[in-house]
Scaffold this motif. Structure first.
Motif, short mmCIF file in Angstrom:
data_model
loop_
_atom_site.label_atom_id
_atom_site.label_comp_id
_atom_site.label_asym_id
_atom_site.label_seq_id
_atom_site.Cartn_x
_atom_site.Cartn_y
_atom_site.Cartn_z
N THR A 156 -6.45 -5.09 10.07
CA THR A 156 -6.80 -4.99 8.64
C THR A 156 -7.87 -3.96 8.29
O THR A 156 -8.01 -3.62 7.11
CB THR A 156 -7.29 -6.35 8.09
OG1 THR A 156 -8.54 -6.67 8.71
CG2 THR A 156 -6.28 -7.45 8.37
N ASP A 157 -8.60 -3.46 9.27
CA ASP A 157 -9.75 -2.61 8.93
C ASP A 157 -9.37 -1.37 8.11
O ASP A 157 -10.16 -0.91 7.30
CB ASP A 157 -10.54 -2.19 10.18
CG ASP A 157 -11.48 -3.30 10.64
OD1 ASP A 157 -11.55 -4.34 9.95
OD2 ASP A 157 -12.12 -3.13 11.71
N GLU A 176 0.84 -1.20 0.00
CA GLU A 176 0.00 0.00 0.00
C GLU A 176 0.88 1.25 0.00
O GLU A 176 0.66 2.17 -0.79
CB GLU A 176 -0.89 -0.04 1.24
CG GLU A 176 -1.98 0.99 1.21
CD GLU A 176 -2.91 0.86 2.41
OE1 GLU A 176 -3.08 -0.26 2.95
OE2 GLU A 176 -3.46 1.90 2.81
N LYS A 221 -8.61 -1.55 0.25
CA LYS A 221 -9.45 -2.67 -0.23
C LYS A 221 -9.22 -2.83 -1.73
O LYS A 221 -9.13 -1.84 -2.46
CB LYS A 221 -10.93 -2.35 -0.02
CG LYS A 221 -11.30 -1.97 1.40
CD LYS A 221 -11.83 -3.14 2.16
CE LYS A 221 -12.34 -2.79 3.54
NZ LYS A 221 -11.30 -2.36 4.49
N HIS A 252 -6.60 -12.13 -1.11
CA HIS A 252 -7.27 -11.01 -0.44
C HIS A 252 -7.12 -11.28 1.06
O HIS A 252 -7.27 -12.42 1.50
CB HIS A 252 -8.75 -11.02 -0.86
CG HIS A 252 -9.56 -9.84 -0.38
ND1 HIS A 252 -9.60 -9.44 0.94
CD2 HIS A 252 -10.38 -8.99 -1.05
CE1 HIS A 252 -10.40 -8.39 1.05
NE2 HIS A 252 -10.88 -8.09 -0.14
N LEU A 296 -18.98 -10.26 0.91
CA LEU A 296 -18.16 -9.12 0.48
C LEU A 296 -18.91 -8.24 -0.52
O LEU A 296 -18.73 -7.02 -0.53
CB LEU A 296 -16.85 -9.61 -0.16
CG LEU A 296 -15.75 -10.07 0.80
CD1 LEU A 296 -14.55 -10.59 0.01
CD2 LEU A 296 -15.32 -8.93 1.72
N SER A 355 -9.86 -3.10 -5.59
CA SER A 355 -10.92 -2.55 -6.44
C SER A 355 -11.66 -3.70 -7.13
O SER A 355 -12.84 -3.58 -7.48
CB SER A 355 -10.33 -1.60 -7.48
OG SER A 355 -9.28 -2.23 -8.18
N GLU A 366 -18.54 -4.75 0.93
CA GLU A 366 -17.56 -3.94 0.20
C GLU A 366 -18.09 -3.65 -1.21
O GLU A 366 -17.56 -4.16 -2.21
CB GLU A 366 -16.20 -4.66 0.13
CG GLU A 366 -15.57 -4.78 1.51
CD GLU A 366 -14.19 -5.44 1.50
OE1 GLU A 366 -13.60 -5.63 0.43
OE2 GLU A 366 -13.73 -5.76 2.60
N TYR A 426 -9.01 -10.96 3.33
CA TYR A 426 -10.23 -11.53 3.92
C TYR A 426 -10.13 -13.05 4.06
O TYR A 426 -10.84 -13.65 4.86
CB TYR A 426 -11.43 -11.14 3.06
CG TYR A 426 -12.76 -11.37 3.73
CD1 TYR A 426 -13.20 -10.54 4.76
CD2 TYR A 426 -13.60 -12.41 3.34
CE1 TYR A 426 -14.41 -10.75 5.38
CE2 TYR A 426 -14.82 -12.62 3.95
CZ TYR A 426 -15.21 -11.79 4.96
OH TYR A 426 -16.43 -12.00 5.58
N THR A 475 -15.99 -2.85 -4.32
CA THR A 475 -15.17 -3.91 -4.96
C THR A 475 -16.01 -4.68 -5.97
O THR A 475 -17.07 -5.20 -5.62
CB THR A 475 -14.63 -4.88 -3.88
OG1 THR A 475 -13.91 -4.14 -2.90
CG2 THR A 475 -13.72 -5.93 -4.50
#
Ligand SMILES: Nc1ncnc2c1ncn2[C@@H]1O[C@H](COP(=O)(O)OP(=O)(O)OP(=O)(O)O)[C@@H](O)[C@H]1O
Ligand SMILES: Nc1nc(=O)c2ncn([C@H]3C[C@H](O)[C@@H](CO)O3)c2[nH]1
Length: 212
Positions: free
Chosen positions: A116-117, A73, A121, A88, A169, A123, A173, A90, A176
């Protein structure tokens, strides 16, 4: 789209994540982030005795992924460089909800969210869906010694957990996009047309964003 393309390839064990992520990265000229498997000190022990080794293994995966994605990141995504990853974050919850119990599961959940929050994330998720028979054949073909006695019930449960996780998800999310690939029908390794079809779907998603 304004977000820098950040694509995570996902799916149950042996679905072809690393293979597809590597092929897409070459096609799209993006750096690829790969999970390190061979140096994991707990994986072999875990498959011999899941209850005994699950907490160490899940924590090891979580800490490694957290570090790898945090670095990615700051060094790539925030600098505007698109990235493709063969996982991922998750997936830590998908596995740990199955392998951990009681207080360990609860503590792990809390640590997972703390770590992780606030991570970026993806795309796009490219989700490779495949049947038990396909996964077992690929695990067999790859031939990692510690995976050769893979419990069918464990793998079948993971297939179902992945389905539920992708549905979840999609709701939690919504930014995404999930692109589902039929891993039984699509042999993107042997068939260039099938790979091109998948790559086109990903390209359509990231259209308009400059690549390197
Ligand atoms: N579409 C495909 N058709 C045929 N073989 C494939 C396909 N995708 C992957 N394989 C083969 O299946 C095996 C598993 O693939 P790969 O290692 O990419 O899976 P993975 O999802 O990354 O696995 P893991 O969950 O263990 O990280 C490899 O031997 C790979 O060459
Ligand atoms: N328990 C558990 N938790 C995870 O987060 C996780 N991620 C991957 N794996 C297993 C699948 C392959 O055997 C091997 C390589 O992906 O490691 C996991 N196992």
């Amino acid at each position: 789209m304004n977000q820098v393309p950040y694509i995570a390839v996902e799916g149950p064990i042996g679905a072809g994540k690393t293979t597809l992520a590597t092929m897409l990265a070459a096609e799209l000229n993006m750096p690829v982030l790969k999970e390190i498997v061979e140096e994991n000190p707990f994986l072999g022990k875990f498959y011999q005795n899941i209850d005994e080794w699950s907490f160490q293994l899940e924590m090891f995966f979580l800490c490694n992924r957290y570090k790898q994605l945090g670095d990615t990141e700051s060094q790539l995504i925030r600098q505007g460089t698109p990235v493709i990853s063969d996982y991922h974050i998750y997936k830590n919850l998908i596995f740990s909800e199955r392998t951990l119990k009681g207080r360990e599961r609860e503590k792990y959940r809390q640590i997972y969210h703390v770590l992780t929050d606030d991570l970026a994330k993806p795309s796009t998720i490219v989700y490779i869906k495949a049947s038990l028979e396909t996964l077992l054949a690929r695990i067999d073909k790859r031939g990692r010694s510690f995976e050769q006695d893979m419990d069918r019930a464990y793998l079948q449960q993971l297939i179902e957990d992945y389905e539920a996780a992708m549905a979840s998800l999609a709701v939690t999310e919504p930014e995404t996009t999930i692109i589902t690939v039929d891993g039984d029908a699509a042999d993107f390794v042997a068939n260039p047309e099938q790979f091109a079809e998948i790559a086109d779907r990903v390209k359509a998603r990231i259209a308009g964003h400059p690549l390197r």
